[in-house]
Scaffold this active site. Structure first.
Site, mmCIF file in Angstrom:
data_model
loop_
_atom_site.group_PDB
_atom_site.id
_atom_site.type_symbol
_atom_site.label_atom_id
_atom_site.label_comp_id
_atom_site.label_asym_id
_atom_site.label_seq_id
_atom_site.Cartn_x
_atom_site.Cartn_y
_atom_site.Cartn_z
ATOM 1 N N GLU A 1 -112.230 23.527 66.054
ATOM 2 C CA GLU A 1 -111.041 23.306 66.958
ATOM 3 C C GLU A 1 -110.618 24.656 67.833
ATOM 4 O OE1 GLU A 1 -106.583 21.337 66.620
ATOM 5 O OE2 GLU A 1 -107.975 22.054 64.820
ATOM 6 N N ASP B 1 -96.605 25.066 68.486
ATOM 7 C CA ASP B 1 -97.190 25.141 67.043
ATOM 8 C C ASP B 1 -96.056 25.975 66.195
ATOM 9 O OD1 ASP B 1 -100.108 24.447 66.879
ATOM 10 O OD2 ASP B 1 -99.610 25.136 68.829
#
Ligand code: PLP
Ligand code: PLP
Lengths: 413, 254, 413, 254
Positions: free
Chosen positions: D47, D57
């Site tokens: 990823e 995040d």
């Protein structure tokens, strides 16, 4: 009230002025009386206060504080929501209208904490008057934010270096100015003190607080309060709210003085509840002063600059004698605790002055019945007091912030 | 008594000089020297100001009040000093000047009686207008000292006359608006003011107008009965001591 | 407004949220819609605002300023007289009532200037909620007084050290908290931004300003204003006042962004009037952001922390497209001058944010006719800005005061 | 394409490992070393996160985003790097992870086409729910890459099913509330959650739950199709470099 001609309340009050001011003060009395008997003046005053200062100020139910204390239901009269953040503006705008009527173009005022100075400078800006403020050197030092705003509002701030360099000396200085300038100048006295007609006149302008409060508390609760608490500096905010209830004898009126470090410490500003408070004549009036046996005035002490004053309204001195008002004192420590509690429970920051009223209410409420009602007059908001409250609560982050600011200033120069 | 004494003096000399000092400033010893110089310079009336924490005087006298209090000057010490000095200079007229709270604190009647007992002839109390002064006036009367009220430029003619009814011995006339210590020009308007005072006041006129020099004194001397000299003397005293005060006062009549 | 299901205004708005928040936000939408269609909710809200915050706030005629500028008649909507000193409390108290309805016991909020943080901490104290505030490290440094009050009000202030350490990063941090805590916690977003329903909901609570203003200006002047000026940070105060006049097409609505050091300087926070403002998606919404060509957000600049934000309400972005609102920018320098003038002429201290609206009104009023009416929304009071205003006006006495305070702190330790 | 590739891999090995890195952090050179280690450790899916200024995040990935941007990492450089890396490791599946504004800024369709052109098989964009993602979904479809949506513990069963209709190749399932980087205990409630996911989701299940150790991995491995390892790798990388990342990944399957 016996001799309304010269403003006597029992043995207190009067006009202890120098001859030079005699005509000027009688002129003021004439204009004041005319205004007072002219309904349109009060209407003009009221609508000015509505549109400029946000009156009527609300009555806020302090549900959390009431439940926490477990006694009487506490309501707060919110003079802190006035323009400039305190009840002082009520008096000042009223005297501003009167100044206009008298055709004068300049105003002077004393100030201690700076609240009355800011209010007067505000009024002068609004009315287009020239403005000079007298403020003790010590007060200038500890209340710099207010000095800053007075200057931005266009006022000249005169630093008074006489005597104790505090409020009483600022008053003396203002009277000195006035005895030169009375032809063009109105002296906007900031509280219900000084020679007649000031006590009566200031109390009249502040009576707007009590009128509103009575109407509000009855509308909200359907009955009269058991007790009303107000702090007592010169006496204007307390007289303002009390006056709405004088005729309601079931309502106990409680005035709270600055107990400072305690009544035994000699460091307080309690005129009416301490043995240092004796009848005397100064600053234009006969009333109770903190003084020695030879009539010299003492230095007073309070955490709140606005209560740090040697004298008290002659009207209140009389109301102590007639027992219509009960007087108490709250210490600096009790006041800081009251601020802390009121902020946490209600999200409301009382001025240190007003917090004296809260402190006493907090003492008494738990012993009262749940269906009794208390009104606390919150005469002003406390954010103006950040420098003092931060110190009282010893906030290290605040100190760091100030130190960093100072370093930046030092580096910038 | 005061009135007769003043009138008697005025038959020989005009204007008289009334000099002012603040008791305890900078000390009683210094006060004593100053009084001595004043008497030697021919001053007829001396105004002894008992210091007060809330004086409304101008900056120079105000400062002297503060200093005196800071030095621990008490009212009773002022009385003790005054008693000695009055005795030492029996030909000089001594007055007390102070604020009303000083009288009030010990009882107005007691104050007046004590003042009389030590030979003080009158009292000047600027913050007690006759309307508030019933007790004061009565106390002076029964003690036998003269209450001296102020006459000011803002006082209307009618009221000048009224004030005369209460004032004894001297009409203490103010030469301009404001507090003590500000100089007034000895110009036409001041002379007009004195003439207005004269028309309504039937007492000897003492004028305080911020006299700074012999020139000021000479300009106004023909029009008045008594010249009051206050602030200037304090300044001279601070610049050149008691001796300077004497020299300055002597210079006025040279 | 096209798709009210997901809060679209033309192409702007939407719900660009992570899946974890989906249920929580739909829950909020459900409660919000129920409250909105329940007249008793608004009544409860209105009476809370009356009794606690002093609503209605007055409309003040700025006679001196109007005469000085010689054109339109200027009226000031006085949101500065609210409890806590700004319009922020309107939104916060509304969301507080909703939080109670949702049965949640904890609130979080982002804050830039600190105004919204203080308002939220105040609401949390009043409602008895636990409270955490996210605030960028830079903002914490420059707005210490507000941090102090938040803490005294019982809130925990979390210093955000991510990204630019300013408002946008505080918003991101608050969303991060919320994605753990949504079961117990309501996120009290401070302006008409973020995912649906926040823009619509915040604008709804703020619409109380416009409703009052319209009623007041018509009652006072007998006619509708020609123009309304409001500053635009996230957009809540402007939408609040504008919404009272949307249907009155003769009323020109003017939103004023922070021009900072000038639109050409790259140092500003002008989203809608600068070429750096481009459509994008962030912080839960599609709207106009100050960003680069690859979609990275820029640092913004303004003298007023409350306007120093990368995004803008999607509702306003849409109103720019439909041309219902005209957008302008005022520079820092113009704003300082507007503060100075308003203080001197009216005795009123606008917040630096609000002073943007004043600055634009001051530019336009002289060119308008004397019988035209302007309303300026004074979203907050400026005394909170003393540290910044004193610096902007370079007040040496203030610097001296701070340096002396710092010396005392240094000596005391 | 992604779905088939994943399914083919799952026939031989389960769970697969999906490893995460932030492009440009600390540099593209370091990224290249890390990818090399990942591939050598047998990682099947990588990823690649394109950094964004407004990342939601958790702190570790957030910080990496910021650092990458501070180093001047641009989106177009990320594409250039990805193109090279995909070519260099043809047997590994590469996905892009980023936030919607990065796609929006250059046009969603252009983004998808370019991604496809360089060999990216799918995109994870956490802030674009399918309801907002019509354009995104269409662009992915027409470009031939897989949009990967998130499934979370708060997502009701009904909606899990709905989300399956939009997701291609992998169901990216979140092991707990909150943002990336928080450890979840591999306890009964997590296994229950996976079972709930299984009942409604007919795609291979990739689970991100803050894996920290081989123990975590082993505890959950029997229940899932793909183990997502993100934050831990960034921490290892910062502590012991690309080499450390390789060692850690290898340890999981030992
Ligand atoms: C907020 C506030 N309350 C009370 C006072 C005390 O004055 P008063 O007794 O005249 O109300 C002051 C004086 O500055 C004040 O600022
Ligand atoms: C006084 C004041 N006005 C305006 C604003 C800008 O926000 P908005 O555009 O949402 O009204 C702020 C934000 O902090 C503020 O404090």
């Amino acid at each position: 009230m016996e001799d309304t001609e010269r403003g006597y309340y029992g043995q207190f009050g009067g006009m202890y002025i120098t001859e030079i001011l005699n005509v000027c003060i009688h002129d003021l009395i004439r204009h004041y009386k005319r205004a007072r008997s002219d309904a349109s003046f009060w209407n003009e005053y009221q609508s000015l206060m509505m549109s400029y200062s946000g009156r009527p100020t609300p009555l806020t139910y302090a549900q959390n504080l009431s439940e926490y204390l477990g006694g009487a239901q506490i309501y707060i009269k919110r003079e802190d929501l006035n323009h400039t953040g305190a009840h002082k503006i009520n008096n000042v705008m009223g005297q501003g209208l009167l100044t206009k009527r008298m055709g004068k173009k300049r105003v002077i005022a004393e100030t201690g904490a700076g609240q009355h100075g800011v209010a007067t400078a505000t009024m002068a800006a609004k009315f287009g008057f020239e403005c000079e403020i007298y403020m003790g050197e010590i007060d200038v030092k500890r209340q710099r934010p207010n000095v800053f705003w007075m200057e931005k509002l266009g006022a000249k701030v005169n630093v008074v270096k006489d005597g104790t360099k505090c409020l009483k000396d600022a008053i003396n200085a203002a009277f000195r100015d006035w005895s030169f300038s009375m032809d063009t100048t109105h002296y906007v006295l900031g509280t219900a003190c000084g020679p007649h007609p000031f006590p009566e006149m200031v109390a009249w302008f502040q009576s707007i607080v009590g009128m509103e409060a009575r109407q509000q508390v009855v509308a909200e609760t359907g009955k009269m309060p058991s007790r009303i608490f107000a702090c007592v500096g010169g006496g204007s905010n307390s007289l303002g709210i009390f006056s709405g209830f004088f005729d309601a004898t079931s309502v106990e009126l409680v005035g709270v003085e600055a107990g400072g470090l305690g009544l035994e410490s000699g460091k307080h500003a309690a005129r009416l509840v301490s043995s240092e408070g004796k009848i005397g004549v100064a600053q234009g009036m006969k009333t109770v002063f903190v003084q020695d046996n030879e009539g010299q005035m003492h230095e007073t002490h309070s955490i709140s600059a606005g209560l740090d004053y040697i004298g008290v309204s002659p009207i209140l001195a009389h109301l102590r004698e007639t027992k219509r008002v009960r007087f108490e004192a709250a210490t600096d420590a009790e006041v800081v605790e009251a601020v802390r509690l009121t902020i946490r429970k209600e999200g409301i920051i009382p001025a240190l002055e007003s917090a004296h009223a809260f402190a006493q209410a907090i003492k008494e409420a738990p012993k009262m019945k749940k269906d009794e009602i208390i009104v606390v007059n919150q005469s002003g908001r406390g954010d103006k007091d950040i420098f003092i409250i931060a110190d009282a609560l010893k906030d290290p982050e605040w100190e760091k912030f100030i130190i960093e600011k100072a370093e930046a200033y030092n580096a910038g120069k | 008594m005061l009135e007769n004494n003043i009138k008697a003096l005025l038959e020989h000399k005009k204007p008289l000089i009334m000099a002012h000092l603040v008791l305890g400033f900078p000390s009683f010893e210094e006060n004593r020297k100053v009084v001595d110089e004043m008497v030697n310079a021919g001053v007829e009336v001396i105004e002894l100001q008992i210091p007060f924490s809330e004086s409304w005087d101008g900056p120079v006298i105000l400062k002297a009040n503060e200093e005196a209090l800071k030095n621990g000057t008490t009212v009773s010490a002022c009385f003790d000093f005054a008693q000695k000095i009055v005795k030492a200079y029996p030909d000089t007229i001594f007055l007390f000047m102070t604020y009303y709270n000083v009288l009030f604190a010990q009882g107005v009647e007691a104050f007046a009686k004590k003042a009389k007992a030590i030979g003080i002839q009158g009292t000047i109390v600027p913050d007690i207008p006759p309307e508030e002064g019933k007790e004061y006036i009565a106390a002076c009367e029964s003690a036998g000292i003269s209450p001296i009220f102020l006459f000011t430029p803002t006082t209307p003619d009618e009221r000048l006359k009224e004030l005369c009814a209460y004032s004894k011995g001297i009409a203490y006339c103010v030469g301009r608006k404001g507090t003590t210590g500000i100089k007034t020009n000895a110009d036409d308007s001041l002379i007009e003011l004195i003439e207005r005072y004269r028309r309504s006041i039937d007492l000897p006129i003492a004028l305080g107008f911020g006299i700074q020099s012999k020139q000021d004194f000479d300009a106004i001397a023909p029009y008045i009965d008594i010249a009051v000299i206050g602030t200037k003397l304090l300044i001279v005293q601070q610049e050149s001591g008691a001796n300077g005060v004497g020299l300055f006062l002597k210079s006025l009549r040279q």
